[in-house]
Design a protein around this motif. Structure first.
Motif, PDB file in Angstrom:
ATOM      1  N   ALA A  90       0.801  -1.156   0.000  1.00  0.00           N
ATOM      2  CA  ALA A  90      -0.028   0.067  -0.031  1.00  0.00           C
ATOM      3  C   ALA A  90       0.954   1.171  -0.014  1.00  0.00           C
ATOM      4  N   GLU A  91       2.157   1.260   0.843  1.00  0.00           N
ATOM      5  CA  GLU A  91       2.844   2.414   0.801  1.00  0.00           C
ATOM      6  C   GLU A  91       3.445   2.674  -0.663  1.00  0.00           C
ATOM      7  N   LYS A  92       4.084   1.475  -1.380  1.00  0.00           N
ATOM      8  CA  LYS A  92       4.610   1.478  -2.555  1.00  0.00           C
ATOM      9  C   LYS A  92       3.497   2.003  -3.550  1.00  0.00           C
ATOM     10  N   ASP A  93       2.191   1.676  -3.504  1.00  0.00           N
ATOM     11  CA  ASP A  93       1.345   2.141  -4.415  1.00  0.00           C
ATOM     12  C   ASP A  93       1.190   3.493  -4.155  1.00  0.00           C
ATOM     13  N   LYS A  94       0.820   4.093  -2.885  1.00  0.00           N
ATOM     14  CA  LYS A  94       0.745   5.460  -2.276  1.00  0.00           C
ATOM     15  C   LYS A  94       2.026   6.275  -3.081  1.00  0.00           C
ATOM     16  N   ALA A  95       3.195   5.842  -3.095  1.00  0.00           N
ATOM     17  CA  ALA A  95       4.313   6.623  -3.580  1.00  0.00           C
ATOM     18  C   ALA A  95       4.337   6.499  -5.146  1.00  0.00           C
ATOM     19  N   LEU A  96       3.939   5.525  -5.571  1.00  0.00           N
ATOM     20  CA  LEU A  96       3.927   5.500  -7.130  1.00  0.00           C
ATOM     21  C   LEU A  96       2.776   6.812  -7.620  1.00  0.00           C
ATOM     22  N   ALA A  97       1.705   6.702  -6.880  1.00  0.00           N
ATOM     23  CA  ALA A  97       0.614   7.510  -7.520  1.00  0.00           C
ATOM     24  C   ALA A  97       1.120   8.922  -7.148  1.00  0.00           C
ATOM     25  N   GLU A  98       1.956   9.329  -6.027  1.00  0.00           N
ATOM     26  CA  GLU A  98       2.339  10.593  -5.723  1.00  0.00           C
ATOM     27  C   GLU A  98       3.469  11.009  -6.839  1.00  0.00           C
ATOM     28  N   MET A  99       4.259   9.991  -7.375  1.00  0.00           N
ATOM     29  CA  MET A  99       5.406  10.260  -8.349  1.00  0.00           C
ATOM     30  C   MET A  99       4.651  10.507  -9.704  1.00  0.00           C
ATOM     31  N   LYS A 100       3.352   9.818  -9.870  1.00  0.00           N
ATOM     32  CA  LYS A 100       2.755   9.952 -11.263  1.00  0.00           C
ATOM     33  C   LYS A 100       1.997  11.357 -11.177  1.00  0.00           C
ATOM     34  N   ASN A 101       1.723  12.030 -10.066  1.00  0.00           N
ATOM     35  CA  ASN A 101       1.070  13.321  -9.847  1.00  0.00           C
ATOM     36  C   ASN A 101       2.320  14.285 -10.394  1.00  0.00           C
ATOM     37  N   HIS A 102       3.434  14.027  -9.776  1.00  0.00           N
ATOM     38  CA  HIS A 102       4.535  15.047  -9.902  1.00  0.00           C
ATOM     39  C   HIS A 102       4.859  15.045 -11.211  1.00  0.00           C
ATOM     40  N   TYR A 103       5.061  13.755 -11.691  1.00  0.00           N
ATOM     41  CA  TYR A 103       5.536  13.924 -13.142  1.00  0.00           C
ATOM     42  C   TYR A 103       4.339  14.554 -14.130  1.00  0.00           C
ATOM     43  N   ALA A 104       3.043  14.219 -13.998  1.00  0.00           N
ATOM     44  CA  ALA A 104       2.122  14.862 -14.528  1.00  0.00           C
ATOM     45  C   ALA A 104       2.187  16.596 -14.201  1.00  0.00           C
ATOM     46  N   GLN A 105       2.446  16.830 -13.239  1.00  0.00           N
ATOM     47  CA  GLN A 105       2.685  18.454 -13.009  1.00  0.00           C
ATOM     48  C   GLN A 105       3.867  18.909 -13.773  1.00  0.00           C
ATOM     49  N   ALA A 106       4.879  18.104 -13.539  1.00  0.00           N
ATOM     50  CA  ALA A 106       6.188  18.638 -14.289  1.00  0.00           C
ATOM     51  C   ALA A 106       5.927  19.060 -15.860  1.00  0.00           C
ATOM     52  N   ILE A 107       5.292  18.010 -16.366  1.00  0.00           N
ATOM     53  CA  ILE A 107       4.942  17.866 -17.731  1.00  0.00           C
ATOM     54  C   ILE A 107       4.043  19.136 -18.115  1.00  0.00           C
ATOM     55  N   ALA A 108       3.219  19.355 -17.223  1.00  0.00           N
ATOM     56  CA  ALA A 108       1.998  20.534 -17.568  1.00  0.00           C
ATOM     57  C   ALA A 108       3.194  21.747 -17.307  1.00  0.00           C
ATOM     58  N   ASP A 109       3.807  21.841 -16.180  1.00  0.00           N
ATOM     59  CA  ASP A 109       4.756  23.167 -16.209  1.00  0.00           C
ATOM     60  C   ASP A 109       5.542  23.384 -17.091  1.00  0.00           C
ATOM     61  N   PHE A 110       6.273  22.237 -17.806  1.00  0.00           N
ATOM     62  CA  PHE A 110       7.171  22.442 -18.707  1.00  0.00           C
ATOM     63  C   PHE A 110       6.201  22.857 -20.121  1.00  0.00           C
ATOM     64  N   ARG A 111       5.244  22.507 -20.398  1.00  0.00           N
ATOM     65  CA  ARG A 111       4.407  22.745 -21.703  1.00  0.00           C
ATOM     66  C   ARG A 111       4.086  24.345 -21.424  1.00  0.00           C
ATOM     67  N   ASN A 112       3.626  24.688 -20.161  1.00  0.00           N
ATOM     68  CA  ASN A 112       3.335  26.056 -20.067  1.00  0.00           C
ATOM     69  C   ASN A 112       4.457  26.781 -20.050  1.00  0.00           C
ATOM     70  N   LEU A 113       5.498  26.663 -19.764  1.00  0.00           N
ATOM     71  CA  LEU A 113       7.002  27.255 -19.789  1.00  0.00           C
ATOM     72  C   LEU A 113       7.133  27.336 -21.345  1.00  0.00           C
ATOM     73  N   GLN A 114       7.047  26.359 -22.001  1.00  0.00           N
ATOM     74  CA  GLN A 114       7.334  26.453 -23.703  1.00  0.00           C
ATOM     75  C   GLN A 114       6.510  27.562 -24.161  1.00  0.00           C
ATOM     76  N   GLN A 115       5.149  27.395 -24.104  1.00  0.00           N
ATOM     77  CA  GLN A 115       4.227  28.118 -24.529  1.00  0.00           C
ATOM     78  C   GLN A 115       4.526  29.697 -24.035  1.00  0.00           C
ATOM     79  N   ILE A 116       4.732  29.958 -22.961  1.00  0.00           N
ATOM     80  CA  ILE A 116       5.181  31.240 -22.285  1.00  0.00           C
ATOM     81  C   ILE A 116       6.469  31.702 -23.268  1.00  0.00           C
ATOM     82  N   THR A 117       7.374  30.826 -23.133  1.00  0.00           N
ATOM     83  CA  THR A 117       8.732  31.318 -24.015  1.00  0.00           C
ATOM     84  C   THR A 117       8.417  31.433 -25.420  1.00  0.00           C
ATOM     85  N   THR A 118       7.554  30.755 -26.001  1.00  0.00           N
ATOM     86  CA  THR A 118       7.395  30.912 -27.545  1.00  0.00           C
ATOM     87  C   THR A 118       6.611  32.316 -27.477  1.00  0.00           C
ATOM     88  N   GLN A 119       5.644  32.567 -26.697  1.00  0.00           N
ATOM     89  CA  GLN A 119       5.088  33.938 -26.832  1.00  0.00           C
ATOM     90  C   GLN A 119       6.028  35.109 -26.747  1.00  0.00           C
TER      91      GLN A 119
END
Length: 239
Positions: A86-115
């Protein structure tokens, strides 16, 4: 005295032996002298069986206790493994959330940089264009100061006028290719976003707020106002 006691004991021994031979076996066993071990077979057998039952019961109890202990240990280990999973599943879910947030932040940064790069590219000529507008204003003032009669009467002045007019037109087209366009609001309604009113004059034949005079042309850079046009407006007669 001692001799008399000894004789009496000797005389009594044969009688005791006879009485023992004639007595039943059970009574003999009952009256045997105590030697530390009981020979009563009728009571010894149940006691042995009871002892064997008690030992078997104790062995079974020990086996049951051992099995219960092993089951408890296995259950405890299973619970520990489930908690770790259960602890491993929780850590994996948190890691997935961090990864998705990092991708979203990177894409936002790309858009802002392009603009930002686009804005920097679009308005890199802003200061340089403003300096060129002064040259256009000078060309316009020079051409506007020549009278029509003078052009007809003097061929040299007409040639000079045509040359200056062509130079101004080439400069305006060059600016247009780089996104700089002219604002000439003659006859239009006043727009505070693109026009700057310098004076007002009442005119009965025109609608109030109409531009009737352009004192200085305005310009935009990539649809953004670079310089507003200075205009004269029609004033309401009643005011």
């Amino acid at each position: 005295m001692q001799r008399a006691i000894y004789n009496s004991l000797v005389k009594s021994v044969p009688r005791a032996a006879v009485s023992l031979r004639a007595a039943p076996r059970s009574s003999v066993l009952a009256f045997q002298p105590f030697t530390g071990v009981r020979f009563n077979s009728t009571k010894a057998e149940p006691e042995v069986k009871a002892t064997e039952k008690e030992a078997a019961a104790e062995t079974g109890a020990n086996e049951n206790a051992s099995e219960a202990t092993e089951a408890a240990e296995e259950k405890s280990q299973e619970t520990i493994l489930q908690e770790k999973l259960a602890e491993k599943d929780k850590a994996l879910a948190e890691m997935k959330n961090h990864y998705a947030q990092a991708i979203a932040d990177f894409r936002n940064l790309q858009q802002i940089t392009t603009q930002e790069v686009k804005k920097a590219k679009d308005f890199a000529l802003q200061k340089f264009a403003k300096d060129l507008l002064e040259s256009l204003d000078n060309f316009t003032l020079a051409l506007g100061s020549v009278q029509e009669e003078t052009l007809k009467a003097n061929e040299e002045v007409k040639n000079l006028f045509d040359g200056v007019s062509m130079t101004r037109n080439v400069l305006e087209k060059t600016l247009e290719r780089h996104g700089i366009e002219k604002i000439d609001p003659m006859g239009e309604q006043f727009d505070p976003n693109q026009h700057e009113a310098t004076f007002e004059v009442p005119q009965a034949d025109k609608e109030p707020g109409t531009v009737f005079h352009v004192q200085q042309l305005g310009y935009t850079l990539n649809k953004r106002v670079l310089r507003p046009a200075k205009v004269g407006l029609v004033k309401d007669v009643e005011n």
